[in-house]
Design a protein around this motif. Structure first.
Motif, PDB file in Angstrom:
ATOM      1  N   GLU A  98       0.817  -1.218   0.000  1.00 16.76           N
ATOM      2  CA  GLU A  98       0.000   0.000   0.000  1.00 16.76           C
ATOM      3  C   GLU A  98       0.845   1.260   0.000  1.00 16.76           C
ATOM      4  OE1 GLU A  98      -4.003  -1.614   2.365  1.00 16.76           O
ATOM      5  OE2 GLU A  98      -2.666  -0.224   3.380  1.00 16.76           O
ATOM      6  N   GLN A  99       1.963   1.203   0.726  1.00 16.90           N
ATOM      7  CA  GLN A  99       2.728   2.441   0.941  1.00 16.90           C
ATOM      8  C   GLN A  99       3.919   2.614   0.012  1.00 16.90           C
ATOM      9  OE1 GLN A  99       1.534   4.735   2.908  1.00 16.90           O
ATOM     10  NE2 GLN A  99      -0.143   3.438   3.611  1.00 16.90           N
ATOM     11  N   THR A 100       4.429   1.518  -0.549  1.00 15.87           N
ATOM     12  CA  THR A 100       5.609   1.642  -1.407  1.00 15.87           C
ATOM     13  C   THR A 100       5.429   0.845  -2.701  1.00 15.87           C
ATOM     14  OG1 THR A 100       6.758  -0.260  -0.408  1.00 15.87           O
ATOM     15  CG2 THR A 100       7.132   1.877   0.623  1.00 15.87           C
ATOM     16  N   PRO A 101       4.376   1.126  -3.464  1.00  9.23           N
ATOM     17  CA  PRO A 101       4.125   0.325  -4.668  1.00  9.23           C
ATOM     18  C   PRO A 101       5.259   0.398  -5.702  1.00  9.23           C
ATOM     19  CG  PRO A 101       2.662   2.241  -4.586  1.00  9.23           C
ATOM     20  CD  PRO A 101       3.334   2.144  -3.253  1.00  9.23           C
ATOM     21  N   HIS A 102       5.896   1.560  -5.836  1.00  9.40           N
ATOM     22  CA  HIS A 102       6.975   1.624  -6.828  1.00  9.40           C
ATOM     23  C   HIS A 102       8.209   0.850  -6.384  1.00  9.40           C
ATOM     24  CE1 HIS A 102       5.551   3.888 -10.229  1.00  9.40           C
ATOM     25  NE2 HIS A 102       4.874   4.684  -9.406  1.00  9.40           N
ATOM     26  N   GLN A 103       8.444   0.779  -5.068  1.00 12.68           N
ATOM     27  CA  GLN A 103       9.531  -0.079  -4.585  1.00 12.68           C
ATOM     28  C   GLN A 103       9.255  -1.527  -4.998  1.00 12.68           C
ATOM     29  OE1 GLN A 103      11.823  -0.015  -0.529  1.00 12.68           O
ATOM     30  NE2 GLN A 103       9.897  -1.062  -0.141  1.00 12.68           N
ATOM     31  N   MET A 104       7.994  -1.934  -4.884  1.00 12.88           N
ATOM     32  CA  MET A 104       7.602  -3.291  -5.300  1.00 12.88           C
ATOM     33  C   MET A 104       7.861  -3.486  -6.797  1.00 12.88           C
ATOM     34  SD  MET A 104       5.935  -6.085  -4.026  1.00 12.88           S
ATOM     35  CE  MET A 104       7.294  -6.980  -4.728  1.00 12.88           C
ATOM     36  N   ILE A 105       7.445  -2.505  -7.600  1.00 13.28           N
ATOM     37  CA  ILE A 105       7.605  -2.640  -9.056  1.00 13.28           C
ATOM     38  C   ILE A 105       9.092  -2.665  -9.431  1.00 13.28           C
ATOM     39  CG2 ILE A 105       7.091  -1.606 -11.310  1.00 13.28           C
ATOM     40  CD1 ILE A 105       4.625  -2.726  -9.817  1.00 13.28           C
ATOM     41  N   GLU A 106       9.871  -1.765  -8.844  1.00 12.35           N
ATOM     42  CA  GLU A 106      11.309  -1.763  -9.163  1.00 12.35           C
ATOM     43  C   GLU A 106      11.936  -3.101  -8.769  1.00 12.35           C
ATOM     44  OE1 GLU A 106      13.752   1.212  -7.202  1.00 12.35           O
ATOM     45  OE2 GLU A 106      15.389   0.906  -8.648  1.00 12.35           O
ATOM     46  N   SER A 107      11.515  -3.633  -7.639  1.00 11.23           N
ATOM     47  CA  SER A 107      12.053  -4.920  -7.168  1.00 11.23           C
ATOM     48  C   SER A 107      11.786  -6.035  -8.168  1.00 11.23           C
ATOM     49  CB  SER A 107      11.407  -5.304  -5.832  1.00 11.23           C
ATOM     50  OG  SER A 107      11.571  -4.302  -4.880  1.00 11.23           O
ATOM     51  N   VAL A 108      10.575  -6.079  -8.675  1.00 10.02           N
ATOM     52  CA  VAL A 108      10.254  -7.207  -9.560  1.00 10.02           C
ATOM     53  C   VAL A 108      10.934  -7.066 -10.911  1.00 10.02           C
ATOM     54  CG1 VAL A 108       8.058  -7.670  -8.412  1.00 10.02           C
ATOM     55  CG2 VAL A 108       8.057  -6.291 -10.501  1.00 10.02           C
ATOM     56  N   ILE A 109      11.176  -5.828 -11.354  1.00  9.87           N
ATOM     57  CA  ILE A 109      11.879  -5.680 -12.637  1.00  9.87           C
ATOM     58  C   ILE A 109      13.312  -6.193 -12.488  1.00  9.87           C
ATOM     59  CG2 ILE A 109      12.519  -4.112 -14.503  1.00  9.87           C
ATOM     60  CD1 ILE A 109      10.361  -2.167 -13.413  1.00  9.87           C
ATOM     61  N   ILE A 110      13.949  -5.832 -11.368  1.00 10.08           N
ATOM     62  CA  ILE A 110      15.323  -6.302 -11.135  1.00 10.08           C
ATOM     63  C   ILE A 110      15.339  -7.829 -10.986  1.00 10.08           C
ATOM     64  CG2 ILE A 110      17.304  -6.217  -9.573  1.00 10.08           C
ATOM     65  CD1 ILE A 110      16.430  -3.336  -8.860  1.00 10.08           C
ATOM     66  N   GLY A 111      14.389  -8.345 -10.230  1.00  8.91           N
ATOM     67  CA  GLY A 111      14.318  -9.799 -10.042  1.00  8.91           C
ATOM     68  C   GLY A 111      14.084 -10.523 -11.358  1.00  8.91           C
ATOM     69  N   ALA A 112      13.193  -9.967 -12.173  1.00  3.56           N
ATOM     70  CA  ALA A 112      12.909 -10.578 -13.471  1.00  3.56           C
ATOM     71  C   ALA A 112      14.140 -10.543 -14.354  1.00  3.56           C
ATOM     72  CB  ALA A 112      11.745  -9.856 -14.151  1.00  3.56           C
ATOM     73  N   PHE A 113      14.878  -9.423 -14.303  1.00  3.55           N
ATOM     74  CA  PHE A 113      16.106  -9.317 -15.106  1.00  3.55           C
ATOM     75  C   PHE A 113      17.130 -10.360 -14.651  1.00  3.55           C
ATOM     76  CE2 PHE A 113      20.292  -7.317 -16.009  1.00  3.55           C
ATOM     77  CZ  PHE A 113      20.197  -7.295 -17.385  1.00  3.55           C
ATOM     78  N   ALA A 114      17.226 -10.552 -13.333  1.00  2.00           N
ATOM     79  CA  ALA A 114      18.211 -11.498 -12.799  1.00  2.00           C
ATOM     80  C   ALA A 114      17.944 -12.921 -13.280  1.00  2.00           C
ATOM     81  CB  ALA A 114      18.216 -11.452 -11.280  1.00  2.00           C
ATOM     82  N   ILE A 115      16.690 -13.324 -13.301  1.00  2.00           N
ATOM     83  CA  ILE A 115      16.394 -14.686 -13.755  1.00  2.00           C
ATOM     84  C   ILE A 115      15.965 -14.695 -15.223  1.00  2.00           C
ATOM     85  CG2 ILE A 115      15.770 -15.497 -11.432  1.00  2.00           C
ATOM     86  CD1 ILE A 115      12.802 -15.424 -12.388  1.00  2.00           C
TER      87      ILE A 115
END
Lengths: 430, 165
Positions: A98-115
């Motif tokens: 709820e409070q940090t949605p862009h942190q969540m989005i940035e996290s998944v882009i990096i995670g997706a790039f890693a795998i």
């Protein structure tokens, strides 16, 4: 003390939009990650000793390593974020969503790039209406800024993010059941092997990570594994979103070093117990964790230390059992939850959990028999690890097994006196 | 629910809804993956998913009704029977149990005359138990429709119920 996960939470409760997040340094970790080799990202995450914050505690780096890479590896690949927060007593992922949605989005882009995953699903429980709304908005904003899409920031990497709202069922939080749910099937857990990293969603390599786990990733990439290891008070890296609920003065969530002692969280952050209430025991990390009794409250809340006192860190969201509530009633409440939420696929869980609930209901009502304790103990064994298809039933047995040990006198008292000593207060607010 | 409304929830889906479901299915990687979203489209319109509607959605997604019903009945929040105008989801998990969920349930029973699983005679409220809402620092907690309410006590609960007509 640094609080990377919650640093950008605004006092007014409104999350930063994409521009605000960028001004605060957001998406810089993504820019850095895109200059790195994917396997170097995984290596850094592994070196940081980031372990799963959803309850499993598995090394995130090792999970990512298991995804086959290289030109002849199967495609596509999927990253799935477990935002199906339904472990009773847990409310930490809601805060981040709820409070940090862009942190969540940035996290998944990096995670997706890693795998090297092309598609990301964020699997959110339906009741988190606000989180779903804010995530969807963040996805649109991130797409408009070129962080998502066919060519992320001109790097050639393509990724899309989809927010999936669930229909509400605890078992969907089991990672293989989550994949089945995303396929539109009745969400039963799957047999392993094969592991999801090899054959997951639609039979393709898939990784499932918890919200809080993922939200650490940009910070590890930006600041490095050594910095992350320095955040904690134990051998594993990072901070942790600890929570406290029950009759404490200030229920809530706090980002603290991983390994902060339980009594420090209770006294300094939750403000201690309310006047007139004593804390007899806690569930340290949700309904699937064994009781930690008050004589062990000096335990450090990290993966290894909590195991040493017979329980597990779980979600790190602690719930207090006070002396005015019946421990048998509390166990009956927990086992009702597990019996209801069992997917029904394997026999011990489907038939054993309702049996346990019926016995506990009878004992609470003063209709228990002396041999019931032995019957419950047998369930603790045969619904435990290795007897069932997934971890739901073993999780259900963790509080029961420890309850039979620590609240033995209360069990016997209910049975011999044929009544619940707490019965009179059952329907009171206090 | 009036008889006219009841009839509508059994009648064939309106074209607009069929198109909405088709659009949802088109966005999914495989049609069947849109099953839950499609059921939610129907439920948003009618409050629940009737047998004829379930069969119709299944056909649109190239599934059998049994397959889709296997999905629909699995989820706590897909309703296969009519519900009231407002659905109260009262958390009955452990933190709320400790903090007074049973008192809240008793008060709702006294005030509205319904137990979990029941609907008021005037069709205004359905009361359903729900698993932990992740609002434990504000226990006891509940949702009414899509609104979250926490820190319930006797006065607050009454005031909240007054808001939903």
């Amino acid at each position: 003390m640094e609080k990377p996960l919650t640093a950008l939470i605004q006092p007014d409760g409104k999350p930063l939009d994409v521009a605000g997040y960028e001004r605060a340094g957001g998406y810089q970790a993504l820019r850095k990650a895109l200059t790195m080799a994917p396997e170097a990202i995984t290596a850094e995450v592994k070196r940081s000793r980031l372990r799963g914050r959803g309850g499993g505690g598995f090394s995130t780096g090792r999970k990512w390593e298991a995804v086959p890479q290289g030109a002849d590896a199967p495609r596509q690949r999927y990253l799935v974020v477990n935002a199906d927060e339904m472990e009773p007593g847990s409310f930490k992922d809601r805060l981040l969503l709820e409070q940090t949605p862009h942190q969540m989005i940035e996290s998944v882009i990096i995670g997706a790039f890693a795998i090297q995953a092309e598609i990301v699903y964020i699997f959110v429980r339906a009741e988190y209406v606000l989180a779903i709304d804010r995530l969807n908005r963040a996805v649109v904003e991130a797409e408009a800024r070129g962080y998502l899409g066919a060519n992320v920031l001109g790097s050639g990497f393509a990724v899309s993010v989809h927010v999936h709202a669930s229909g509400g069922r605890y078992i969907c939080g089991e990672s293989s059941a989550m994949l089945t749910a995303l396929e539109g099937r009745r969400p039963l857990p799957r047999a392993r092997p094969p592991r999801s990293a090899l054959s997951g969603l639609w039979g393709k390599p898939s990784v499932v990570n918890n919200v809080e786990t993922m939200c650490n990733v940009p910070h590890i990439i930006e600041r490095g594994a050594d910095w992350f290891l320095g955040l904690s008070r134990c051998d594993d890296g990072g901070s942790k979103l600890y929570g406290f609920s029950g009759r404490v003065k200030r229920p809530g969530l706090w980002e603290l070093p991983l390994g902060t002692p339980l009594n420090e969280i209770l006294e300094e952050h939750a403000g201690g117990m309310q006047d007139g209430y004593e804390c007899r025991a806690v569930l340290p990390g949700g309904a699937s964790t064994a009781f930690v009794m008050s004589d062990s409250f000096d335990v450090a809340m990290d993966f290894t230390s909590v195991q040493k006192v017979g329980s597990s860190l779980g979600t790190g969201n602690i719930m207090a059992l006070d002396h005015r509530r019946c421990p048998i009633g509390l166990l009956r409440n927990l086992e009702h939850f597990f019996a209801q939420e069992s997917c029904g696929w394997c026999t011990p869980c489907r038939d054993g959990l309702p049996w346990v609930e019926r016995i506990l209901t009878a004992i609470e009502a003063g209709e228990g028999e002396p041999e019931d304790i032995e019957t419950l103990s047998r369930h603790v064994t045969f619904l435990g690890p290795d007897f069932t298809f997934c971890d739901l039933a073993p999780g259900a047995m963790a509080p029961l097994g420890s309850g039979l040990k620590h609240f033995r006198a209360e069990f016997e008292q209910h049975i011999s006196e044929k009544r619940c000593p707490w019965h009179d207060t059952a329907e009171s607010w206090a | 629910m009036s008889t006219a409304e009841q009839d509508l929830s059994e009648a064939p889906l309106e074209e607009a809804l069929r198109q909405q479901i088709a659009a949802v299915a088109q966005h999914a990687e495989y049609k069947r993956a849109a099953g839950l979203d499609a059921l939610k489209v129907v439920q948003k319109r009618f409050g629940y998913v009737s047998d004829p509607h379930l069969a119709e959605v299944a056909a649109l997604l190239e599934m059998t009704p049994a397959e889709l019903d296997g999905v629909a009945t699995f989820y706590n929040l897909i309703f296969r029977r009519p519900v009231g105008r407002h659905v109260i989801l009262l958390c009955d998990s452990v933190a709320c149990w400790v903090m007074g969920e049973r008192a809240a349930r008793a008060q709702i029973r006294e005030r509205l005359g319904i137990n979990p699983g029941e609907t008021t005679a005037d069709g205004r409220f359905t009361l359903l138990p729900i698993v932990c809402l992740g609002h434990c620092d504000h226990a006891p907690a509940m949702m009414v429709d899509e609104d979250q309410h926490g820190d319930l006590d006797a006065e607050r609960l009454d005031a909240i119920l007054d808001r939903y007509r």
